[in-house]
Write an enzyme that holds these catalytic residues in place. Structure first.
Site, mmCIF file in Angstrom:
data_model
loop_
_atom_site.group_PDB
_atom_site.id
_atom_site.type_symbol
_atom_site.label_atom_id
_atom_site.label_comp_id
_atom_site.label_asym_id
_atom_site.label_seq_id
_atom_site.Cartn_x
_atom_site.Cartn_y
_atom_site.Cartn_z
ATOM 1 N N HIS A 1 56.114 65.607 67.017
ATOM 2 C CA HIS A 1 56.978 66.755 66.700
ATOM 3 C C HIS A 1 56.190 68.027 66.395
ATOM 4 C CE1 HIS A 1 60.959 64.701 66.447
ATOM 5 N NE2 HIS A 1 60.162 63.643 66.404
ATOM 6 N N ASP B 1 53.791 76.615 65.596
ATOM 7 C CA ASP B 1 54.978 75.793 65.324
ATOM 8 C C ASP B 1 55.266 74.949 66.562
ATOM 9 O OD1 ASP B 1 57.244 74.807 64.053
ATOM 10 O OD2 ASP B 1 58.023 76.791 63.541
HETATM 11 C C1 GDG Z 1 59.154 70.107 62.578
HETATM 12 C C2 GDG Z 1 58.172 70.967 63.399
HETATM 13 C C3 GDG Z 1 59.880 71.101 65.228
HETATM 14 C C4 GDG Z 1 66.141 75.297 57.217
HETATM 15 N N1 GDG Z 1 66.590 75.943 56.122
HETATM 16 C C5 GDG Z 1 67.756 75.384 55.791
HETATM 17 C C6 GDG Z 1 68.025 74.355 56.698
HETATM 18 N N2 GDG Z 1 67.012 74.324 57.554
HETATM 19 C C7 GDG Z 1 66.909 73.392 58.705
HETATM 20 C C8 GDG Z 1 67.114 74.192 59.975
HETATM 21 C C9 GDG Z 1 66.369 73.357 61.007
HETATM 22 C C10 GDG Z 1 65.318 72.626 60.173
HETATM 23 O O1 GDG Z 1 65.628 72.825 58.792
HETATM 24 C C11 GDG Z 1 63.918 73.206 60.391
HETATM 25 O O2 GDG Z 1 63.455 72.800 61.634
HETATM 26 P P1 GDG Z 1 62.244 73.540 62.371
HETATM 27 O O3 GDG Z 1 62.148 73.012 63.749
HETATM 28 O O4 GDG Z 1 62.502 75.019 62.379
HETATM 29 O O5 GDG Z 1 60.931 73.298 61.506
HETATM 30 P P2 GDG Z 1 60.167 72.033 60.765
HETATM 31 O O6 GDG Z 1 60.893 71.612 59.554
HETATM 32 O O7 GDG Z 1 58.774 72.514 60.523
HETATM 33 O O8 GDG Z 1 60.160 70.839 61.846
HETATM 34 C C12 GDG Z 1 58.946 71.911 64.321
HETATM 35 C C13 GDG Z 1 60.721 70.107 64.427
HETATM 36 O O9 GDG Z 1 59.903 69.305 63.558
HETATM 37 C C14 GDG Z 1 61.507 69.168 65.349
HETATM 38 O O10 GDG Z 1 60.652 68.474 66.214
HETATM 39 O O11 GDG Z 1 60.748 72.009 65.895
HETATM 40 O O12 GDG Z 1 58.048 72.652 65.121
HETATM 41 O O13 GDG Z 1 57.310 71.714 62.534
HETATM 42 O O14 GDG Z 1 67.223 72.425 61.608
HETATM 43 O O15 GDG Z 1 68.506 74.291 60.197
HETATM 44 N N3 GDG Z 1 69.141 73.599 56.637
HETATM 45 C C15 GDG Z 1 70.022 73.884 55.641
HETATM 46 N N4 GDG Z 1 69.794 74.852 54.704
HETATM 47 C C16 GDG Z 1 68.687 75.620 54.747
HETATM 48 O O16 GDG Z 1 68.502 76.492 53.886
HETATM 49 N N5 GDG Z 1 71.160 73.164 55.551
#
Ligand code: GDG
Length: 478
Positions: free
Chosen positions: A170, A380
């Site tokens: 990921h 990222d």
């Molecule tokens: C890893 C990799 C890859 C965020 N703030 C709130 C909230 N979120 C949720 C978002 C989103 C998730 O968290 C974050 O996902 P990301 O992909 O942006 O980032 P990572 O956590 O670093 O994830 C990344 C991912 O794995 C999948 O393979 O894309 O590159 O680092 O879904 O919605 N959700 C809520 N409140 C918030 O304040 N409910």
């Protein structure tokens, strides 16, 4: 439900066992519940059809039940001691592999005792999977997730030789010269190569992996998506960009609760253009650099000080780890400095900083409110927030701008409709932020529409289907 993809289970005739660092459950006042997340949603139809299980760390919860509402899989907890959590999770996973795989945004710590714990914990996962395999009449598909479990496919190959085994990373896979620094690089790569299919978000990460394997081991040839190993085995190395449940976010966009939250936010920020950041508080996400760009924009454009607001939602993350505690202090100092410099008497502060997660409706309301969504990670793997933002905006007919770092996996997909930035270039990014406010309405709307369409046609159901199909294909051989 899947959009343009037939049921992912169509290619899967066996039960599926997902192995991930954590179980997808959370404890609430109402008891144990399935955690919200695209992977769980996307797997539900597959597991309903074929049966299946999920193996993961219970995160020190009281004994996790075998089944929870909303998740049709048997749950098998791996319970770890505090020393194991320190060495495996906080140590080797998050202070060695995480910074190394994110291009050394901070220096990785190399610690032999963490490595030994990391290997031991992977063996604990393999032992639990062995018991689960024993419950099934035929060898199930074993699908391993992420950097906490790099050596696991090789261990699972011994546990269940006839199982199709998949691995998905990921986070980014870095260039060979960075992987080469790890004293245990051979063990980690051999661990991954025991899978039938190894998935990455982008072709760039996949190519980095292939080049690393070819530079470190002799006799490996690469043909298309297949690697031929010196022992005669073939392994697929594939790029499958992860995504979101686009229909779910499109519905959330205009849900009555979202509309209510949005009405309040519009009142709060009336008369101002809103820049938004939504991230785990992680040094890879570029929050400090983003704040510096905002600061420069306000310094160079006094007229904007009353006209714009910047909202940063920073979700607490890994706060037991020293680098994350330091980052929090630096971000909060920066927020304080900007507000100290640019708040005008009788007016609101320019930077609104929330150190917490917000409920999903509220998040969707912020996505709708934003005039400029600032996604500026230093590195990222993919970045799902970008996909959620364009989906919510398009579904509600909004016309915001996506400012997107070129160092995210998502940048490859959103070329040329996102405004692409280099977050290390503080001045360049601040100018892009300023000019994002001048794009024409129709242009913005069309760009959002095209990006949302690309998310819809490549949603998380498609990702699961592609991953499972390649695991089967890799298992069947060339
Ligand atoms: C890893 C990799 C890859 C965020 N703030 C709130 C909230 N979120 C949720 C978002 C989103 C998730 O968290 C974050 O996902 P990301 O992909 O942006 O980032 P990572 O956590 O670093 O994830 C990344 C991912 O794995 C999948 O393979 O894309 O590159 O680092 O879904 O919605 N959700 C809520 N409140 C918030 O304040 N409910």
């Amino acid at each position: 439900m899947p959009t343009d993809t037939s049921s992912p289970a169509a290619s899967l005739r066996r039960p599926l066992v997902v192995v991930a660092n954590r179980l997808p459950v959370k404890q609430t006042e109402r008891g144990w519940e399935a955690a919200a997340g695209g992977l769980v949603t996307a797997l539900r139809p597959v597991i309903e059809e074929t049966g299946g299980a999920w193996v993961g760390w219970d995160d020190a919860g009281e004994s996790v039940p075998r089944r929870v509402d909303g998740l049709p899989a048997d749950l098998h907890a791996v319970t770890l001691t505090p020393e194991e959590v320190a060495g495996h999770y906080h140590g080797f996973s998050n202070r060695t592999l995480w910074p190394l795989f994110h291009d050394l945004v901070v220096q990785p710590v190399i610690d032999r005792s963490w490595w030994h714990t990391y290997e031991d914990v992977n063996r604990r996962f393999a032992d639990t999977v062995a018991k689960v395999v024993g419950d099934h009449d035929e060898p199930p598909v074993l699908w391993v997730q992420d950097y906490h479990l790099l050596p696991l496919p090789e261990m699972l190959r011994r546990v269940s030789p006839a199982s199709p085994i998949g691995f998905f990373l990921h986070i980014p896979f870095p260039p060979p010269e960075l992987v080469a620094r790890l004293p245990w690089r051979d063990q980690l790569l051999h661990g991954m190569l025991a899978a039938d299919s190894i998935g990455f978000h982008t072709t760039r990460y996949r190519d980095n992996f292939v080049r690393t394997v070819q530079q470190l081991f002799s006799g490996v040839t690469s043909l298309g998506d297949t690697l031929a190993l010196p022992d005669g085995r073939h392994v697929r190395a594939v790029a499958h960009p992860i995504s979101i449940d686009a229909d779910e976010f499109a519905q959330l966009a205009t849900d009555p609760e979202t509309e209510r939250d949005l009405a309040e936010l519009r009142e709060q920020f009336a008369g101002r253009r809103v820049f938004l950041g939504v991230d785990r508080l992680d040094y890879t996400k570029g929050i400090r650099h983003r704040l510096q760009s905002i600061e420069l924009m306000l310094e160079e454009n006094p007229d904007l000080r009353r006209e714009v607001a910047f909202v940063q939602i920073a979700v607490p993350s890994r706060d037991d780890v020293q680098e994350y505690q330091e980052l929090r202090t630096e971000v909060e100092t920066e927020v304080g400095r900007i507000n100290g410099r640019f708040t005008e008497p009788g007016h609101d502060v320019p930077v609104h900083y929330l150190y917490r997660g917000v409920p999903r409706h509220h998040l969707a309301a912020y996505y709708r409110l934003a005039d400029v969504m600032c996604i500026t990670p230093l590195k990222d793997g993919m970045n799902l927030v970008a996909k959620e933002f364009v989906t919510v905006q398009a579904a509600a007919g909004e016309a915001g701008v996506l400012l997107l770092s070129e160092f995210t996996g998502a940048a490859q997909e959103f070329e040329p409709d996102a405004v692409r930035c280099n977050p290390f270039d503080i001045e360049g990014t601040s100018h892009l932020m300023r000019s994002a406010l001048t794009l024409e309405h129709d242009d913005r709307r069309e760009r959002i529409g095209r990006m949302a369409e690309s998310v819809r046609s490549c949603d998380v159901f498609r990702w699961v289907a592609d991953e499972l199909a390649d695991i089967e294909r890799g298992h069947a051989g060339p």
